[in-house]
Design a protein around this motif. Structure first.
Motif, PDB file in Angstrom:
ATOM      1  N   LEU A 160     -34.941  -8.486  50.240  1.00  0.00           N
ATOM      2  CA  LEU A 160     -33.061  -8.622  50.607  1.00  0.00           C
ATOM      3  C   LEU A 160     -33.209  -9.079  52.428  1.00  0.00           C
ATOM      4  O   LEU A 160     -32.006  -9.525  52.745  1.00  0.00           O
ATOM      5  CB  LEU A 160     -32.946  -7.057  50.527  1.00  0.00           C
ATOM      6  N   ALA A 161     -33.449  -7.919  53.050  1.00  0.00           N
ATOM      7  CA  ALA A 161     -34.145  -9.088  54.645  1.00  0.00           C
ATOM      8  C   ALA A 161     -33.952 -10.086  54.669  1.00  0.00           C
ATOM      9  O   ALA A 161     -33.399 -11.146  55.447  1.00  0.00           O
ATOM     10  CB  ALA A 161     -34.636  -7.898  55.631  1.00  0.00           C
ATOM     11  N   ALA A 162     -35.103 -10.580  54.134  1.00  0.00           N
ATOM     12  CA  ALA A 162     -35.328 -12.292  54.190  1.00  0.00           C
ATOM     13  C   ALA A 162     -34.529 -12.926  53.326  1.00  0.00           C
ATOM     14  O   ALA A 162     -33.745 -14.021  54.263  1.00  0.00           O
ATOM     15  CB  ALA A 162     -36.496 -12.353  53.487  1.00  0.00           C
ATOM     16  N   ALA A 163     -33.456 -12.449  52.053  1.00  0.00           N
ATOM     17  CA  ALA A 163     -33.073 -13.562  51.702  1.00  0.00           C
ATOM     18  C   ALA A 163     -31.949 -13.183  52.379  1.00  0.00           C
ATOM     19  O   ALA A 163     -30.712 -14.551  53.214  1.00  0.00           O
ATOM     20  CB  ALA A 163     -32.812 -12.323  50.080  1.00  0.00           C
ATOM     21  N   ALA A 164     -31.087 -12.488  53.339  1.00  0.00           N
ATOM     22  CA  ALA A 164     -30.041 -12.554  53.989  1.00  0.00           C
ATOM     23  C   ALA A 164     -30.455 -13.511  54.630  1.00  0.00           C
ATOM     24  O   ALA A 164     -29.150 -13.942  55.667  1.00  0.00           O
ATOM     25  CB  ALA A 164     -29.684 -10.563  54.183  1.00  0.00           C
TER      26      ALA A 164
ATOM     27  N   ALA B  41     -25.215 -20.634  47.409  1.00  0.00           N
ATOM     28  CA  ALA B  41     -25.916 -18.868  46.881  1.00  0.00           C
ATOM     29  C   ALA B  41     -26.365 -20.070  45.701  1.00  0.00           C
ATOM     30  O   ALA B  41     -27.393 -18.961  44.903  1.00  0.00           O
ATOM     31  CB  ALA B  41     -24.569 -18.106  46.327  1.00  0.00           C
ATOM     32  N   ILE B  42     -26.406 -20.775  44.557  1.00  0.00           N
ATOM     33  CA  ILE B  42     -26.689 -21.357  43.987  1.00  0.00           C
ATOM     34  C   ILE B  42     -27.892 -21.543  43.486  1.00  0.00           C
ATOM     35  O   ILE B  42     -29.139 -21.196  43.465  1.00  0.00           O
ATOM     36  CB  ILE B  42     -26.409 -22.594  42.508  1.00  0.00           C
ATOM     37  N   ASN B  43     -28.048 -22.801  44.808  1.00  0.00           N
ATOM     38  CA  ASN B  43     -29.539 -23.293  45.120  1.00  0.00           C
ATOM     39  C   ASN B  43     -30.676 -22.334  45.997  1.00  0.00           C
ATOM     40  O   ASN B  43     -31.491 -22.256  45.260  1.00  0.00           O
ATOM     41  CB  ASN B  43     -29.330 -24.207  46.347  1.00  0.00           C
ATOM     42  N   GLN B  44     -29.968 -20.980  46.705  1.00  0.00           N
ATOM     43  CA  GLN B  44     -31.027 -20.388  46.795  1.00  0.00           C
ATOM     44  C   GLN B  44     -31.189 -19.191  46.376  1.00  0.00           C
ATOM     45  O   GLN B  44     -32.452 -18.969  45.981  1.00  0.00           O
ATOM     46  CB  GLN B  44     -30.651 -19.594  48.215  1.00  0.00           C
ATOM     47  N   GLY B  45     -30.621 -18.863  45.229  1.00  0.00           N
ATOM     48  CA  GLY B  45     -30.983 -17.811  44.075  1.00  0.00           C
ATOM     49  C   GLY B  45     -31.640 -18.304  43.391  1.00  0.00           C
ATOM     50  O   GLY B  45     -32.094 -16.892  42.552  1.00  0.00           O
ATOM     51  N   MET B  46     -31.737 -19.235  42.687  1.00  0.00           N
ATOM     52  CA  MET B  46     -31.832 -20.153  42.010  1.00  0.00           C
ATOM     53  C   MET B  46     -33.318 -19.654  42.382  1.00  0.00           C
ATOM     54  O   MET B  46     -34.617 -20.200  41.080  1.00  0.00           O
ATOM     55  CB  MET B  46     -31.791 -21.128  40.896  1.00  0.00           C
ATOM     56  N   GLU B  47     -33.992 -19.784  43.082  1.00  0.00           N
ATOM     57  CA  GLU B  47     -35.468 -18.874  44.457  1.00  0.00           C
ATOM     58  C   GLU B  47     -36.403 -18.120  44.159  1.00  0.00           C
ATOM     59  O   GLU B  47     -37.342 -17.733  44.651  1.00  0.00           O
ATOM     60  CB  GLU B  47     -35.808 -20.069  45.165  1.00  0.00           C
ATOM     61  N   VAL B  48     -35.269 -17.107  43.197  1.00  0.00           N
ATOM     62  CA  VAL B  48     -35.009 -16.105  44.013  1.00  0.00           C
ATOM     63  C   VAL B  48     -34.925 -14.628  43.196  1.00  0.00           C
ATOM     64  O   VAL B  48     -34.453 -14.817  41.791  1.00  0.00           O
ATOM     65  CB  VAL B  48     -34.551 -15.160  45.642  1.00  0.00           C
ATOM     66  N   ASP B  49     -35.432 -13.471  42.722  1.00  0.00           N
ATOM     67  CA  ASP B  49     -34.879 -12.324  41.725  1.00  0.00           C
ATOM     68  C   ASP B  49     -33.646 -12.126  41.893  1.00  0.00           C
ATOM     69  O   ASP B  49     -32.906 -12.335  42.666  1.00  0.00           O
ATOM     70  CB  ASP B  49     -36.264 -11.719  41.821  1.00  0.00           C
ATOM     71  N   LEU B  50     -33.090 -11.676  40.622  1.00  0.00           N
ATOM     72  CA  LEU B  50     -32.115 -11.379  40.368  1.00  0.00           C
ATOM     73  C   LEU B  50     -31.384 -10.506  41.722  1.00  0.00           C
ATOM     74  O   LEU B  50     -30.545 -10.989  41.801  1.00  0.00           O
ATOM     75  CB  LEU B  50     -31.598 -10.898  39.099  1.00  0.00           C
ATOM     76  N   VAL B  51     -32.411  -9.834  41.758  1.00  0.00           N
ATOM     77  CA  VAL B  51     -31.585  -8.423  42.721  1.00  0.00           C
ATOM     78  C   VAL B  51     -30.983  -9.281  44.245  1.00  0.00           C
ATOM     79  O   VAL B  51     -30.424  -9.097  44.894  1.00  0.00           O
ATOM     80  CB  VAL B  51     -32.232  -7.241  42.644  1.00  0.00           C
ATOM     81  N   THR B  52     -32.220 -10.029  44.622  1.00  0.00           N
ATOM     82  CA  THR B  52     -32.036 -10.581  45.482  1.00  0.00           C
ATOM     83  C   THR B  52     -30.811 -11.917  45.673  1.00  0.00           C
ATOM     84  O   THR B  52     -30.085 -11.789  46.769  1.00  0.00           O
ATOM     85  CB  THR B  52     -33.291 -11.511  46.672  1.00  0.00           C
TER      86      THR B  52
END
Length: 331
Positions: free
Chosen positions: A21-25, A284-295
């Motif tokens: 989560l920290a890395a994603a943020a 959000a879509i581009n980054q979200g597709m590369e990680v798990d759902l929670v992240t």
């Protein structure tokens, strides 16, 4: 002992989740800073909807012509749409060092232009979108030059993929090798039914070098992507639509620009939406597709937070209340 081990495993799992989560943020914050928005505290919610524009038929524009790339900023009811037109007819729009340089320069200018709402990538040459790399030019290159060129082409295509606004590829003719990789870097692809598409220029060059082995599986699935690349098979617009390679297929018209006209109509659907909301939604879509759902949900939360303090959001809510079209300014 087993309970302690289980608790230890749970603690490690929570720690890993927090680190993700920290890395994603952090990644999202950095990306948002590149778009010119600050990152306020995380919040949730849904952005306000905007009214659709009225229909129109004008395709008038003020054109800025380059030797091999035409950059046009459309006006009237198409204001906010920018068209990048490949214009290298003598080489079937093949990607030369100069053309790649010009695309990179154009994309670099567009990514910081807040007046740009949607980019349409097309060909100005009838019957061809892009034949891929310029193999005649490449044959004269030293092996070290080839590696450098492919790296530059890959970086340019990545820049296109990372444009903060929606991008549409209008494929009115053949798109091979790097040409299809260019199209894959766009958010949406529209093609004429007669258009031919494949990831190789020749059956001797079966390894795409500008992102095709990564973007094609993410678009149509791993197994089918392997089949197309291993066989060097070329598909037409109808088959491309059936396998999910393109979003829309249209019958070609006499002018040979049916896909371009469909792309323009689609781009106009985007114009009334909030510019800031559109940019962060794409992020959000581009980054979200590369990680798990929670992240991914944490990324969405961070992105939505960018719209809360903007004038566009206030204008959208006010327009909804007053039952009128919003007048967004992209801020």
């Amino acid at each position: 002992m087993a309970a302690a081990a289980a608790l230890g495993g749970l603690g490690l799992g929570l720690l890993r989740a927090r680190l993700r989560l920290a890395a994603a943020a952090a990644a999202t914050s950095a990306a948002l800073c590149r778009t010119g928005h600050r990152t306020p505290p995380l919040r949730g919610g849904v952005a306000a909807a905007a009214a659709l524009p009225s229909a129109g038929r004008s395709y008038g524009s003020q054109a800025k012509e380059e030797e091999e790339l035409r950059v046009r900023y459309l006006d009237d009811e198409h204001k906010g749409i920018v068209v990048l037109g490949l214009n290298r007819s003598h080489a079937k729009n093949a990607l030369s060092k100069n053309l790649v340089k010009m695309i990179s320069k154009a994309v670099d200018a567009l990514k910081s232009d807040k007046k740009v709402r949607t980019v349409v990538f097309r060909s100005e040459v009838p019957g061809i979108f892009c034949a891929g790399a310029d193999l005649k030019e490449r044959a004269k290159m030293h092996s070290s030059e080839v590696s450098s060129f492919v790296s530059r082409a890959r970086a340019t295509i990545n820049e296109l993929a990372n444009l903060p606004v929606p991008t549409i590829a209008a494929i009115d003719g053949t798109a091979l090798g790097g040409g299809l990789e260019l199209a894959l870097a766009c958010d949406i692809r529209v093609a004429a039914s007669s258009a031919k598409m494949g990831l190789v220029e020749t059956k001797l060059a079966i390894i795409p070098g500008a992102g095709g082995t990564q973007r094609l599986p993410r678009t149509i699935g791993v197994s089918l992507a392997k089949e197309l690349i291993f066989s060097a098979r070329i598909v037409d617009g109808e088959e491309a639509k059936s396998i999910g390679l393109i979003s829309h297929v249209v019958e070609q018209n006499e002018a040979g620009d049916a896909a371009y006209r469909r792309a323009l109509a689609l781009a106009r659907e985007f114009l009334p939406q909030g510019p800031v909301a559109m940019r962060v939604a794409k992020l959000a879509i581009n980054q979200g597709m590369e990680v798990d759902l929670v992240t991914g949900l944490a990324i969405e939360e961070a992105c939505y937070a960018q719209t809360i303090p903007t004038k566009d959001r206030i204008e959208g809510l006010l327009a909804f209340k007053e039952k009128r079209p919003p007048r967004y300014k992209g801020e």
